[in-house]
Motif scaffolding. Sequence first.
Motif, mmCIF file in Angstrom:
data_model
loop_
_atom_site.group_PDB
_atom_site.id
_atom_site.type_symbol
_atom_site.label_atom_id
_atom_site.label_comp_id
_atom_site.label_asym_id
_atom_site.label_seq_id
_atom_site.Cartn_x
_atom_site.Cartn_y
_atom_site.Cartn_z
ATOM 1 N N UNK A 166 0.782 -1.282 0.021
ATOM 2 C CA UNK A 166 0.004 0.106 0.058
ATOM 3 C C UNK A 166 0.821 1.351 0.090
ATOM 4 N N UNK A 167 1.991 1.006 -0.166
ATOM 5 C CA UNK A 167 2.931 2.336 -0.292
ATOM 6 C C UNK A 167 3.180 2.751 -1.846
ATOM 7 N N UNK A 168 4.191 3.694 -1.822
ATOM 8 C CA UNK A 168 4.441 4.270 -3.345
ATOM 9 C C UNK A 168 5.759 4.324 -3.460
ATOM 10 N N UNK A 169 6.323 3.791 -4.763
ATOM 11 C CA UNK A 169 7.680 3.781 -5.138
ATOM 12 C C UNK A 169 7.761 4.645 -6.479
ATOM 13 N N UNK A 170 8.729 5.595 -6.664
ATOM 14 C CA UNK A 170 9.014 6.283 -7.693
ATOM 15 C C UNK A 170 10.452 5.953 -8.371
ATOM 16 N N UNK A 171 10.234 5.831 -9.797
ATOM 17 C CA UNK A 171 11.636 5.344 -10.338
ATOM 18 C C UNK A 171 12.064 6.372 -11.536
ATOM 19 N N UNK A 172 13.100 7.074 -11.258
ATOM 20 C CA UNK A 172 13.775 8.001 -12.208
ATOM 21 C C UNK A 172 14.366 7.394 -13.314
ATOM 22 N N UNK A 173 14.262 7.549 -14.592
ATOM 23 C CA UNK A 173 14.816 7.091 -15.826
ATOM 24 C C UNK A 173 15.481 8.446 -16.593
ATOM 25 N N UNK A 174 16.847 8.313 -16.517
ATOM 26 C CA UNK A 174 17.502 9.433 -17.285
ATOM 27 C C UNK A 174 18.019 9.321 -18.577
ATOM 28 N N UNK A 175 17.679 9.870 -19.595
ATOM 29 C CA UNK A 175 18.263 9.476 -20.959
ATOM 30 C C UNK A 175 18.733 11.050 -21.428
ATOM 31 N N UNK A 233 9.695 9.851 -15.148
ATOM 32 C CA UNK A 233 9.660 9.300 -13.888
ATOM 33 C C UNK A 233 8.419 8.436 -13.749
ATOM 34 N N UNK A 234 8.663 7.195 -13.297
ATOM 35 C CA UNK A 234 7.525 6.033 -13.350
ATOM 36 C C UNK A 234 7.030 6.070 -11.873
ATOM 37 N N UNK A 235 5.737 6.120 -11.477
ATOM 38 C CA UNK A 235 5.419 6.009 -9.879
ATOM 39 C C UNK A 235 4.318 4.923 -10.231
ATOM 40 N N UNK A 236 4.528 4.001 -9.047
ATOM 41 C CA UNK A 236 3.680 2.511 -8.831
ATOM 42 C C UNK A 236 2.972 3.243 -7.368
ATOM 43 N N UNK A 237 1.677 3.269 -7.476
ATOM 44 C CA UNK A 237 0.975 3.626 -6.089
ATOM 45 C C UNK A 237 0.398 2.350 -5.401
ATOM 46 N N UNK A 238 -0.139 2.422 -4.298
ATOM 47 C CA UNK A 238 -0.798 1.413 -3.547
ATOM 48 C C UNK A 238 -0.324 -0.061 -3.827
ATOM 49 N N UNK A 239 1.061 -0.164 -3.475
ATOM 50 C CA UNK A 239 1.865 -1.489 -4.091
ATOM 51 C C UNK A 239 1.088 -2.784 -3.228
ATOM 52 N N UNK A 240 0.803 -3.654 -4.052
ATOM 53 C CA UNK A 240 0.721 -5.108 -3.467
ATOM 54 C C UNK A 240 1.863 -6.084 -3.707
ATOM 55 N N UNK A 241 1.812 -7.270 -2.877
ATOM 56 C CA UNK A 241 2.959 -8.175 -3.133
ATOM 57 C C UNK A 241 3.215 -8.726 -4.463
ATOM 58 N N UNK A 242 2.087 -8.704 -5.362
ATOM 59 C CA UNK A 242 1.878 -9.354 -6.622
ATOM 60 C C UNK A 242 2.507 -8.096 -7.354
ATOM 61 N N UNK A 243 2.935 -6.738 -7.147
ATOM 62 C CA UNK A 243 3.778 -6.033 -7.973
ATOM 63 C C UNK A 243 5.200 -6.250 -8.087
ATOM 64 N N UNK A 244 5.821 -6.836 -7.052
ATOM 65 C CA UNK A 244 7.072 -7.153 -7.187
ATOM 66 C C UNK A 244 7.638 -8.193 -8.309
ATOM 67 N N UNK A 245 8.715 -7.745 -8.934
ATOM 68 C CA UNK A 245 9.417 -8.243 -10.080
ATOM 69 C C UNK A 245 10.187 -7.391 -10.714
ATOM 70 N N UNK A 246 10.532 -7.874 -12.011
ATOM 71 C CA UNK A 246 11.455 -7.307 -13.061
ATOM 72 C C UNK A 246 10.785 -6.205 -14.089
#
Length: 414
Positions: free
Chosen positions: A146-155, A205-218
Amino acid sequence: MQLSFTGVILFLAGYSSGLAVWGLTGPREVSRPLGESVSVQCQYHESYQRYEKYWCRGAVRRSCQIAVQTTGSEAKAKGDRVSIRDNHTLHTFTVTMENLSLEDAGIYWCGISKSGYDPGVPVKVTVLPGCFSALTAPREVRGPPRGTVSIPCQYCERAQGYQKYWCRGAEWNSCSKVVETKKSEVEVKWGRVSITDNHTTSTFTVTMENLTLGDAGIYWCGINIRGGGDPYSLVNVTVLPALSTTVMVTTGSLSAAISTANTAEHPKRSPFTSTMFLLPVLLLVLLILLIGAILLARRMMLKRKKAAGPSGPSPAVNEAVASTESDVSYAAVKSKPRKSITTAPSPHSAQAKPSPERVEYSAVAPGMTDISYATVTYPILDEQAIYINVDRPSKQTPLSSPLEQIEYCELKKK
């Protein structure tokens, strides 16, 4: 090699659409960044299995220069930074170009060598400037449920006008897109995932909200380059139930990506409920209970001793029983045998004879007064009781032991 009208029509159809040309197909265009490798896979009809396959370069098929060619077997053939291998089972041959340079860009052909007209399909190879290979992203991000992660990708700046995307899958070639930009800085959101491109900082920037255990992966940060060969960067997303906030990101040159948990749904735990606090309190309570049990047992033992009273003298001496209701103390005296003694001659006997005598001992315990009485009885003769006064100083030096308090009185029968 002569071209017929039908061959020209098929050639133009294959060039424009990339479809099969006389049983041969291949990609229209491939692209990779400068200094990397690119692979091109061409598929053919099973009837061409034993024919030689080749990779040639040139805008016109008839005048292209062969860079590498098979021998009709599955053995790998190599040229200058380029190789080719045939797979008879899959009916495909694969060309690999290594350490790409800007001069490697151009038109190439997948071809099959046969008598008459060689089947062939054109492939455009694009070498992207070095900055396209500089797409960087965090290697790993972690967040709680249920947390949030943000991933910055630079080009690099040259990739500003391209679409950026976020896809999921163990392999980049088969990953499924989760969200993609529209070549602008407008935020795009698909479900619980959003993506925003910032042309000023050359970062999306990619933001994933309301995380679940199923969101884990590559996952993969990618840039959509026309013709394939998209720059990409792997990101491993981990969902940790025990964490409430996450500031753990492994990167090479980027700043750390911070993911913050939803604190409204996950309030902080009180320190008074932690194990480090409860364990010492529990030990203290057990210690108090143990001390209380010891004190209670000691108190009960003292009460029992007090109820039983002091122990009497040795069996050789009779216990003096003192009455607390009067000022007189009494003692029961029993006779004990004693060696005979010689008495003085009486006027009626010429010679003194030894006679057995019995000496009575009385143990008298001190009473509440200065004068104690003892009653002496004889178990054999029915005689009158004899009383004796036992004087005791009002002030007496304290005795060292209870046995020293016993007074003895010697009685003789007349």
